[in-house]
Design a protein around this motif. Sequence first.
Motif, PDB file in Angstrom:
ATOM      1  N   LYS A 102       0.808  -1.216   0.000  1.00  0.00           N
ATOM      2  CA  LYS A 102       0.000   0.000   0.000  1.00  0.00           C
ATOM      3  C   LYS A 102       0.850   1.279   0.000  1.00  0.00           C
ATOM      4  O   LYS A 102       0.529   2.262   0.679  1.00  0.00           O
ATOM      5  N   LEU A 103       1.929   1.261  -0.774  1.00  0.00           N
ATOM      6  CA  LEU A 103       2.801   2.427  -0.829  1.00  0.00           C
ATOM      7  C   LEU A 103       2.341   3.381  -1.923  1.00  0.00           C
ATOM      8  O   LEU A 103       1.815   2.962  -2.953  1.00  0.00           O
ATOM      9  N   ASN A 104       2.561   4.650  -1.690  1.00  0.00           N
ATOM     10  CA  ASN A 104       2.236   5.682  -2.674  1.00  0.00           C
ATOM     11  C   ASN A 104       3.478   5.942  -3.528  1.00  0.00           C
ATOM     12  O   ASN A 104       4.436   6.571  -3.065  1.00  0.00           O
ATOM     13  N   LEU A 105       3.474   5.451  -4.764  1.00  0.00           N
ATOM     14  CA  LEU A 105       4.638   5.563  -5.622  1.00  0.00           C
ATOM     15  C   LEU A 105       4.559   6.801  -6.500  1.00  0.00           C
ATOM     16  O   LEU A 105       3.496   7.159  -7.003  1.00  0.00           O
ATOM     17  N   THR A 106       5.699   7.452  -6.680  1.00  0.00           N
ATOM     18  CA  THR A 106       5.780   8.615  -7.558  1.00  0.00           C
ATOM     19  C   THR A 106       5.965   8.164  -8.991  1.00  0.00           C
ATOM     20  O   THR A 106       6.808   7.308  -9.285  1.00  0.00           O
ATOM     21  N   ALA A 107       5.183   8.721  -9.906  1.00  0.00           N
ATOM     22  CA  ALA A 107       5.289   8.348 -11.318  1.00  0.00           C
ATOM     23  C   ALA A 107       6.522   8.991 -11.945  1.00  0.00           C
ATOM     24  O   ALA A 107       7.060   9.986 -11.444  1.00  0.00           O
ATOM     25  N   ASN A 108       6.967   8.403 -13.056  1.00  0.00           N
ATOM     26  CA  ASN A 108       8.067   8.984 -13.810  1.00  0.00           C
ATOM     27  C   ASN A 108       7.650  10.365 -14.308  1.00  0.00           C
ATOM     28  O   ASN A 108       6.609  10.511 -14.956  1.00  0.00           O
ATOM     29  N   PRO A 109       8.436  11.410 -14.025  1.00  0.00           N
ATOM     30  CA  PRO A 109       8.046  12.775 -14.429  1.00  0.00           C
ATOM     31  C   PRO A 109       7.962  12.973 -15.937  1.00  0.00           C
ATOM     32  O   PRO A 109       7.365  13.942 -16.396  1.00  0.00           O
ATOM     33  N   THR A 110       8.550  12.049 -16.713  1.00  0.00           N
ATOM     34  CA  THR A 110       8.471  12.172 -18.170  1.00  0.00           C
ATOM     35  C   THR A 110       7.160  11.606 -18.716  1.00  0.00           C
ATOM     36  O   THR A 110       6.860  11.796 -19.894  1.00  0.00           O
ATOM     37  N   SER A 111       6.395  10.910 -17.868  1.00  0.00           N
ATOM     38  CA  SER A 111       5.103  10.399 -18.314  1.00  0.00           C
ATOM     39  C   SER A 111       4.212  11.565 -18.737  1.00  0.00           C
ATOM     40  O   SER A 111       4.077  12.547 -18.018  1.00  0.00           O
ATOM     41  N   GLY A 112       3.618  11.436 -19.903  1.00  0.00           N
ATOM     42  CA  GLY A 112       2.789  12.516 -20.425  1.00  0.00           C
ATOM     43  C   GLY A 112       3.563  13.504 -21.280  1.00  0.00           C
ATOM     44  O   GLY A 112       2.980  14.442 -21.816  1.00  0.00           O
ATOM     45  N   HIS A 113       4.896  13.303 -21.369  1.00  0.00           N
ATOM     46  CA  HIS A 113       5.719  14.208 -22.169  1.00  0.00           C
ATOM     47  C   HIS A 113       6.542  13.432 -23.201  1.00  0.00           C
ATOM     48  O   HIS A 113       7.613  13.873 -23.610  1.00  0.00           O
ATOM     49  N   GLY A 166      19.593   1.766  -9.366  1.00  0.00           N
ATOM     50  CA  GLY A 166      18.369   2.090  -8.650  1.00  0.00           C
ATOM     51  C   GLY A 166      18.525   3.354  -7.822  1.00  0.00           C
ATOM     52  O   GLY A 166      17.677   4.242  -7.865  1.00  0.00           O
ATOM     53  N   LEU A 167      19.642   3.470  -7.108  1.00  0.00           N
ATOM     54  CA  LEU A 167      19.878   4.628  -6.245  1.00  0.00           C
ATOM     55  C   LEU A 167      19.974   5.926  -7.037  1.00  0.00           C
ATOM     56  O   LEU A 167      19.600   6.992  -6.533  1.00  0.00           O
ATOM     57  N   LEU A 168      20.451   5.844  -8.281  1.00  0.00           N
ATOM     58  CA  LEU A 168      20.563   7.047  -9.104  1.00  0.00           C
ATOM     59  C   LEU A 168      19.196   7.637  -9.447  1.00  0.00           C
ATOM     60  O   LEU A 168      19.102   8.790  -9.872  1.00  0.00           O
ATOM     61  N   HIS A 169      18.147   6.856  -9.254  1.00  0.00           N
ATOM     62  CA  HIS A 169      16.791   7.329  -9.533  1.00  0.00           C
ATOM     63  C   HIS A 169      16.108   7.901  -8.292  1.00  0.00           C
ATOM     64  O   HIS A 169      14.906   8.187  -8.327  1.00  0.00           O
ATOM     65  N   TYR A 170      16.861   8.070  -7.211  1.00  0.00           N
ATOM     66  CA  TYR A 170      16.262   8.503  -5.941  1.00  0.00           C
ATOM     67  C   TYR A 170      15.515   9.829  -6.075  1.00  0.00           C
ATOM     68  O   TYR A 170      14.350   9.943  -5.679  1.00  0.00           O
ATOM     69  N   SER A 171      16.182  10.829  -6.630  1.00  0.00           N
ATOM     70  CA  SER A 171      15.542  12.147  -6.730  1.00  0.00           C
ATOM     71  C   SER A 171      14.363  12.133  -7.706  1.00  0.00           C
ATOM     72  O   SER A 171      13.382  12.858  -7.530  1.00  0.00           O
ATOM     73  N   THR A 172      14.457  11.290  -8.734  1.00  0.00           N
ATOM     74  CA  THR A 172      13.380  11.207  -9.728  1.00  0.00           C
ATOM     75  C   THR A 172      12.091  10.675  -9.121  1.00  0.00           C
ATOM     76  O   THR A 172      10.995  11.158  -9.441  1.00  0.00           O
ATOM     77  N   TYR A 173      12.208   9.690  -8.221  1.00  0.00           N
ATOM     78  CA  TYR A 173      11.019   9.032  -7.683  1.00  0.00           C
ATOM     79  C   TYR A 173      10.786   9.326  -6.193  1.00  0.00           C
ATOM     80  O   TYR A 173      10.001   8.630  -5.551  1.00  0.00           O
ATOM     81  N   PHE A 174      11.459  10.351  -5.677  1.00  0.00           N
ATOM     82  CA  PHE A 174      11.283  10.678  -4.256  1.00  0.00           C
ATOM     83  C   PHE A 174       9.833  11.075  -3.981  1.00  0.00           C
ATOM     84  O   PHE A 174       9.273  11.955  -4.647  1.00  0.00           O
ATOM     85  N   ASN A 175       9.237  10.431  -3.003  1.00  0.00           N
ATOM     86  CA  ASN A 175       7.821  10.677  -2.691  1.00  0.00           C
ATOM     87  C   ASN A 175       7.617  11.328  -1.328  1.00  0.00           C
ATOM     88  O   ASN A 175       6.506  11.332  -0.795  1.00  0.00           O
ATOM     89  N   GLY A 176       8.703  11.869  -0.755  1.00  0.00           N
ATOM     90  CA  GLY A 176       8.608  12.488   0.556  1.00  0.00           C
ATOM     91  C   GLY A 176       9.028  11.581   1.689  1.00  0.00           C
ATOM     92  O   GLY A 176       9.274  12.037   2.806  1.00  0.00           O
ATOM     93  N   ASN A 177       9.116  10.281   1.403  1.00  0.00           N
ATOM     94  CA  ASN A 177       9.517   9.300   2.414  1.00  0.00           C
ATOM     95  C   ASN A 177      10.770   8.575   1.920  1.00  0.00           C
ATOM     96  O   ASN A 177      10.690   7.786   0.980  1.00  0.00           O
ATOM     97  N   PRO A 178      11.922   8.807   2.542  1.00  0.00           N
ATOM     98  CA  PRO A 178      13.165   8.183   2.064  1.00  0.00           C
ATOM     99  C   PRO A 178      13.108   6.656   2.027  1.00  0.00           C
ATOM    100  O   PRO A 178      13.606   6.033   1.085  1.00  0.00           O
ATOM    101  N   PHE A 179      12.475   6.043   3.034  1.00  0.00           N
ATOM    102  CA  PHE A 179      12.444   4.578   3.117  1.00  0.00           C
ATOM    103  C   PHE A 179      11.640   3.968   1.974  1.00  0.00           C
ATOM    104  O   PHE A 179      12.102   3.039   1.295  1.00  0.00           O
ATOM    105  N   THR A 180      10.416   4.474   1.763  1.00  0.00           N
ATOM    106  CA  THR A 180       9.588   3.904   0.702  1.00  0.00           C
ATOM    107  C   THR A 180      10.151   4.237  -0.681  1.00  0.00           C
ATOM    108  O   THR A 180       9.998   3.451  -1.618  1.00  0.00           O
ATOM    109  N   THR A 181      10.822   5.386  -0.800  1.00  0.00           N
ATOM    110  CA  THR A 181      11.465   5.719  -2.072  1.00  0.00           C
ATOM    111  C   THR A 181      12.577   4.725  -2.381  1.00  0.00           C
ATOM    112  O   THR A 181      12.716   4.262  -3.521  1.00  0.00           O
ATOM    113  N   LEU A 182      13.361   4.357  -1.376  1.00  0.00           N
ATOM    114  CA  LEU A 182      14.437   3.380  -1.568  1.00  0.00           C
ATOM    115  C   LEU A 182      13.879   2.013  -1.971  1.00  0.00           C
ATOM    116  O   LEU A 182      14.420   1.349  -2.862  1.00  0.00           O
ATOM    117  N   ILE A 183      12.800   1.599  -1.317  1.00  0.00           N
ATOM    118  CA  ILE A 183      12.177   0.320  -1.681  1.00  0.00           C
ATOM    119  C   ILE A 183      11.720   0.363  -3.136  1.00  0.00           C
ATOM    120  O   ILE A 183      11.927  -0.588  -3.901  1.00  0.00           O
TER     121      ILE A 183
END
Length: 225
Positions: A102-113, A166-183
């Motif tokens: 039940k994690l809230n995942l951040t979408a790829n910012p290029t989606s829709g572009h 995977g770690l290089l994508h941290y800032s791209t998919y950061f959702n406000g929670n470091p732990f869930t972003t890492l997962i």
Amino acid sequence: MKKLISKYEVTIVPAIIGALILALGFYVATNEITPILNLLAPYSLMITGFIAFFIAFGLPGIKDLFSKPSDPKGNIKNFFKYFILTAVLGISASIFLQFILKLNLTANPTSGHLFSLIAKIPFMLLGEELISFYILLVVANLVYKKTGNQKSAELFGIILSSVIFGLLHYSTYFNGNPFTTLIHILLIQGSARIAFNLSGLKSNSIIMPLIIHLTYDLVMLGLFQ
């Protein structure tokens, strides 16, 4: 490509210099700096990737890296096998994270572009392949020189490359929670990298994982356009 593990003599200093140059390319790619550098941002990883490989392996190493794909079981089979593996790993991880944990995942910012980026995407993904295989091949080369075991060297390189990718994508998919972003980035982007790495080693060329990576990203971005 496998020659870069067993036949080339990589030394620590050039390997570190190459890594620092790639880090600079990644910084330019992910930060707003100056108007000129911002224009170069989509291509910075590709440019610094070639420079890093030249420093660590020389021009012959770059030629071996881009050799014609030659999977003994067939290049077409390689493409479909690892494309499907990438999709299965990515979709399974996404379902697990969103519907089980039940994690809230951040979408790829290029989606829709997609259409505004279509001309840049091949260069951007080539940069990602270069930085990933630089890590894999340098680490595997150094491990192979110590152990003489190519399979263990490749496995170590695959794992480390996938984790860092995977770690290089941290800032791209950061959702406000470091732990869930890492997962998120380790399970989805990291697992995809495993499939790309295996494809490259099996085909003995960076060209095949680049084609798979490009096709996969275009399909996924197109679906969410």
